[in-house]
Enzyme design. Structure first.
Site, short mmCIF file in Angstrom:
data_model
loop_
_atom_site.label_atom_id
_atom_site.label_comp_id
_atom_site.label_asym_id
_atom_site.label_seq_id
_atom_site.Cartn_x
_atom_site.Cartn_y
_atom_site.Cartn_z
N ASP A 21 -8.97 -2.10 -19.10
CA ASP A 21 -9.99 -2.77 -18.30
C ASP A 21 -10.66 -1.80 -17.32
OD1 ASP A 21 -11.52 -4.84 -17.36
OD2 ASP A 21 -9.91 -5.83 -16.25
N ASN A 23 -13.96 -0.38 -17.75
CA ASN A 23 -14.97 0.55 -18.28
C ASN A 23 -16.31 0.37 -17.58
OD1 ASN A 23 -13.14 1.43 -20.16
ND2 ASN A 23 -13.99 0.24 -21.86
N GLY A 24 -16.71 -0.91 -17.40
CA GLY A 24 -18.00 -1.21 -16.78
C GLY A 24 -18.05 -0.73 -15.33
N HIS A 38 -17.78 2.31 -21.94
CA HIS A 38 -17.04 1.99 -23.16
C HIS A 38 -16.86 3.23 -24.04
CE1 HIS A 38 -17.05 -2.14 -22.09
NE2 HIS A 38 -18.31 -2.37 -22.35
N GLU A 68 -12.86 -13.97 -26.45
CA GLU A 68 -13.84 -14.46 -25.45
C GLU A 68 -14.96 -13.45 -25.18
OE1 GLU A 68 -10.34 -14.85 -24.84
OE2 GLU A 68 -10.66 -16.83 -25.73
N TRP A 70 -17.15 -12.38 -27.01
CA TRP A 70 -18.44 -12.72 -27.66
C TRP A 70 -19.42 -13.32 -26.66
CZ3 TRP A 70 -19.17 -10.76 -32.33
CH2 TRP A 70 -18.08 -10.54 -33.17
N LEU A 132 2.81 7.35 -34.68
CA LEU A 132 2.48 6.15 -33.90
C LEU A 132 1.69 5.14 -34.72
CD1 LEU A 132 2.11 5.12 -30.73
CD2 LEU A 132 -0.23 5.88 -31.14
N GLU A 208 8.03 -5.58 -19.42
CA GLU A 208 7.73 -5.24 -18.04
C GLU A 208 6.20 -5.11 -17.89
OE1 GLU A 208 9.96 -4.74 -15.47
OE2 GLU A 208 11.52 -5.43 -16.83
#
Ligand code: FPP
Length: 244
Positions: A21, A23-24, A38, A68, A70, A132, A208
């Site tokens: 969270d 980026n903006g 982004h 959400e 969209w 990974l 955690e």
């Protein structure tokens, strides 16, 4: 001793999840368009995935687009929808070198054909890799994932291949997108928000949480090591008592 070596002496989470969270806000602070945030966030995902692979983390689940999201402006959605393809073109060589496998979790019925092709191609191309597992949650929602699992299980009950009494937690787990991944040890959310936002609702049962104020594009390797160090100091009891 360097921080990386220090944490390698302790328990390394088998499965790490990140809500990427901020980026903006990262872009706005620099008077740049949100989409630039982004783009930076996507580059950062490459670096953090490689760092997780180096640490021996088995799976990294990242929240790249929620069910959400969209509701965002059309231009921003278009930009976000083009990110997986750009990500592949830009970083495929590096992911191959590190033997990183890529899977996608989420709905597949709302993407255009180009996105679907890309998802199928990347999953197939990387399926035998041993490093990974990067689980990109794209049009993903935890409530949707549980609804979908319920539908899949109900169909098996209806056609007689599963008895209602046989439905236990492991049956549910086997119908989630994460069925091949280890239990979730740690969830990190960047940018200062302290919410789950419909991410991995089942999987967080005993994980955690670490909330950091750093915006995602600025969450670098050192911050990852620090978060893991913090995680290693926690005593996890899984509902039991602390061992003496
Ligand atoms: C949240 O920041 C971030 C997103 C909705 C998108 C995250 C996507 C990436 C980091 C790239 C993903 C890469 C691939 C390969 C798909 P925000 O826009 O909500 O930031 P804000 O809260 O500051 O506005």
């Amino acid at each position: 001793m360097r921080l990386k070596e220090k944490i390698l002496n302790g328990y390394i989470p088998a499965h790490l999840a990140i809500i990427m969270d901020g980026n903006g806000r990262w872009a706005k602070k620099r008077h740049l368009p949100r989409t630039f945030g982004h783009k930076k966030g996507s580059e950062n995902l490459k670096d953090i995935a490689i760092a997780c692979n180096d640490l021996g983390i088995k799976a990294l689940s990242v929240y790249a687009f929620s069910t959400e999201n969209w509701n965002r402006p059309k231009d921003e959605i278009e930009f976000l929808m083009a990110l997986p393809s750009e990500f592949e073109e830009t970083f495929k060589g590096q992911f191959e070198k590190h033997d990183i496998r890529v899977i996608f979790s989420g709905r597949r019925d709302r993407f255009n054909a180009k996105v679907i092709d890309l998802i199928n191609r990347v999953e197939e191309k990387t399926q035998d890799r041993q490093g990974l597992i990067l689980n990109i949650c794209f049009d993903y929602g935890g409530q949707y994932e549980l609804t979908r699992a319920t539908q899949l299980i109900a169909k098996k009950v209806k056609n007689g291949t599963l008895s209602p009494d046989a439905i236990d937690t492991s049956v549910i787990e086997n119908h989630l997108y994460t069925k091949e991944l280890p239990p979730l040890d740690l969830l990190i959310r960047t940018s200062g928000e302290q919410r789950i936002s419909n991410f991995l609702l089942w999987q967080i049962a005993y994980s955690e949480f670490i909330f950091t104020k750093t915006y995602w594009p600025a969450f670098n390797e050192k911050k990852l090591y620090k978060a893991i160090k913090q995680f290693q100091k926690r005593t996890r009891r899984f509902g039991g008592l602390k061992e003496e």
